[in-house]
Write an enzyme that holds these catalytic residues in place. Sequence first.
Site, PDB file in Angstrom:
ATOM      1  N   SER A  13       0.585  -0.772   0.018  1.00 50.79           N
ATOM      2  CA  SER A  13      -0.035  -0.453  -0.127  1.00 50.79           C
ATOM      3  C   SER A  13       1.415   1.483   0.128  1.00 50.79           C
ATOM      4  O   SER A  13       1.251   1.639   0.917  1.00 50.79           O
ATOM      5  CB  SER A  13      -0.834   0.224   0.825  1.00 50.79           C
ATOM      6  OG  SER A  13      -1.475   0.996   1.544  1.00 50.79           O
ATOM      7  N   ASP A  40      -5.247   2.888  -2.388  1.00 51.13           N
ATOM      8  CA  ASP A  40      -6.014   3.488  -0.917  1.00 51.13           C
ATOM      9  C   ASP A  40      -6.668   4.314  -1.537  1.00 51.13           C
ATOM     10  O   ASP A  40      -6.313   5.319  -1.592  1.00 51.13           O
ATOM     11  CB  ASP A  40      -5.245   3.288  -0.079  1.00 51.13           C
ATOM     12  CG  ASP A  40      -5.424   2.216   1.164  1.00 51.13           C
ATOM     13  OD1 ASP A  40      -5.945   1.256   0.853  1.00 51.13           O
ATOM     14  OD2 ASP A  40      -3.538   1.892   0.915  1.00 51.13           O
ATOM     15  N   HIS A  71      -8.364  -0.221  -3.128  1.00 50.73           N
ATOM     16  CA  HIS A  71      -9.429  -0.673  -2.707  1.00 50.73           C
ATOM     17  C   HIS A  71      -9.922   0.277  -2.183  1.00 50.73           C
ATOM     18  O   HIS A  71      -9.588   1.395  -1.862  1.00 50.73           O
ATOM     19  CB  HIS A  71      -8.635  -0.681  -1.133  1.00 50.73           C
ATOM     20  CG  HIS A  71      -9.407  -1.163   0.053  1.00 50.73           C
ATOM     21  ND1 HIS A  71      -8.468  -1.243   1.202  1.00 50.73           N
ATOM     22  CD2 HIS A  71     -10.208  -1.117   0.614  1.00 50.73           C
ATOM     23  CE1 HIS A  71      -9.689  -1.199   2.522  1.00 50.73           C
ATOM     24  NE2 HIS A  71     -10.950  -1.501   1.670  1.00 50.73           N
ATOM     25  N   MET A  73     -12.460   2.925  -0.382  1.00 49.46           N
ATOM     26  CA  MET A  73     -13.178   3.283   0.634  1.00 49.46           C
ATOM     27  C   MET A  73     -14.023   4.786  -0.066  1.00 49.46           C
ATOM     28  O   MET A  73     -13.556   5.452   0.549  1.00 49.46           O
ATOM     29  CB  MET A  73     -12.118   3.880   1.718  1.00 49.46           C
ATOM     30  CG  MET A  73     -11.520   2.337   2.368  1.00 49.46           C
ATOM     31  SD  MET A  73     -10.454   2.817   3.119  1.00 49.46           S
ATOM     32  CE  MET A  73      -8.732   2.570   1.166  1.00 49.46           C
ATOM     33  N   MET A 142     -10.757  -6.098   7.013  1.00 51.84           N
ATOM     34  CA  MET A 142      -9.427  -5.450   7.662  1.00 51.84           C
ATOM     35  C   MET A 142     -10.085  -5.432   8.757  1.00 51.84           C
ATOM     36  O   MET A 142     -10.280  -5.866  10.052  1.00 51.84           O
ATOM     37  CB  MET A 142     -10.665  -4.244   7.046  1.00 51.84           C
ATOM     38  CG  MET A 142     -10.831  -3.399   5.916  1.00 51.84           C
ATOM     39  SD  MET A 142     -10.112  -1.661   5.379  1.00 51.84           S
ATOM     40  CE  MET A 142      -8.626  -1.297   6.144  1.00 51.84           C
ATOM     41  N   ASP A 179      -5.911  -6.667   5.373  1.00 52.50           N
ATOM     42  CA  ASP A 179      -5.599  -4.877   5.437  1.00 52.50           C
ATOM     43  C   ASP A 179      -5.236  -3.816   6.690  1.00 52.50           C
ATOM     44  O   ASP A 179      -6.366  -4.222   7.161  1.00 52.50           O
ATOM     45  CB  ASP A 179      -5.702  -4.529   4.420  1.00 52.50           C
ATOM     46  CG  ASP A 179      -5.709  -3.290   3.551  1.00 52.50           C
ATOM     47  OD1 ASP A 179      -4.570  -2.502   4.282  1.00 52.50           O
ATOM     48  OD2 ASP A 179      -6.424  -2.432   2.767  1.00 52.50           O
TER      49      ASP A 179
HETATM   50  C1  DX5 Z   1      -6.632   1.985   5.307  1.00 50.55           C
HETATM   51  C2  DX5 Z   1      -5.633   0.978   4.414  1.00 50.55           C
HETATM   52  C3  DX5 Z   1      -4.631   0.781   4.045  1.00 50.55           C
HETATM   53  C4  DX5 Z   1      -3.552   0.818   4.916  1.00 50.55           C
HETATM   54  C5  DX5 Z   1      -2.709  -0.056   5.617  1.00 50.55           C
HETATM   55  O1  DX5 Z   1      -7.950   2.336   5.824  1.00 50.55           O
HETATM   56  O2  DX5 Z   1      -6.568   0.650   3.910  1.00 50.55           O
HETATM   57  O3  DX5 Z   1      -4.085   0.344   3.021  1.00 50.55           O
HETATM   58  O4  DX5 Z   1      -2.537   1.171   3.780  1.00 50.55           O
HETATM   59  O5  DX5 Z   1      -2.012  -0.095   6.379  1.00 50.55           O
HETATM   60  P1  DX5 Z   1      -0.677  -0.219   7.390  1.00 50.55           P
HETATM   61  O6  DX5 Z   1      -0.017  -1.347   6.890  1.00 50.55           O
HETATM   62  O7  DX5 Z   1       0.283   0.832   7.720  1.00 50.55           O
HETATM   63  O8  DX5 Z   1      -1.750  -0.569   8.531  1.00 50.55           O
HETATM   64 ZN    ZN Z   2      -6.585  -0.267   1.739  1.00 51.65          ZN
END
Ligand code: DX5
Ligand code: ZN
Length: 228
Positions: A13, A40, A71, A73, A142, A179
């Site tokens: 990511s 993201d 991904h 969101m 998640m 994730d």
């Molecule tokens: C959070 C994202 C993740 C994030 C993960 O909302 O979906 O993909 O970048 O980052 P880390 O590995 O630092 O938790």
């Molecule tokens: Zn993510």
Amino acid sequence: MAEIRPPIALAASILDADLGNLANAVRRVERAGADRVHLDVMDGHFVPNLTFGARTIRALRPRTRLPFDAHLMIANPGQYVAEFIAAGCDSITVHVEIDEPIEPTLRAIHRAGRRAGLALKPGTSLDMLAAYRGLFEIVLVMTVEPGFGGQSFMSDAAGKIAAVRELPGLPDQLEIQVDGGINDRTARTVGELGVDVLIVGSALFRPGRPMAPELNRIRAAGEAGRVG
Ligand code: DX5
Ligand code: ZN
């Protein structure tokens, strides 16, 4: 006969990369040995943060040979899915908690020949997947609340990884991604639970720390967990 599964994959990511130089970030993760880039996309509605959209992804597409996992969101992926397809995403994952109908979006992803995924926030039940059987091949579990990198791993939420495989009617080739908060310790835990893809953000982008050894440690921890 024991089931033969491909080795655990690592999706980097770039949320915690230098956002002023994303082209460098995708080249760096490729050189360090990542298998995919995890992108993201946040809209400030579904999650309390904003990142980037399809145009940024399109601009990054020629900068690496790695596959792109988006991904989303965002509250209304139906409105934008065509743009993410056109931007060159290999898979597109949407959240199951959104209010708009999800089925048309999953069908659009498949019509374009891409893989479709459903993501679950830590508190969301696996029961939510049942309505979409046959329409997705990725489940993204998640283990932090979506919105920000660098949060702590929620082990209760990770329990869903093992439970997903027990659900009836899911494809044999179902890919389970995790994730949030993945590092060289938590990777082992999720490996034991049977995860296929480790999504890793902040653990890779630590200032002054070389990425490849970190990535190798995380991948090795995941594999070690898998074999028990
Ligand atoms: C959070 C994202 C993740 C994030 C993960 O909302 O979906 O993909 O970048 O980052 P880390 O590995 O630092 O938790
Ligand atoms: Zn993510």
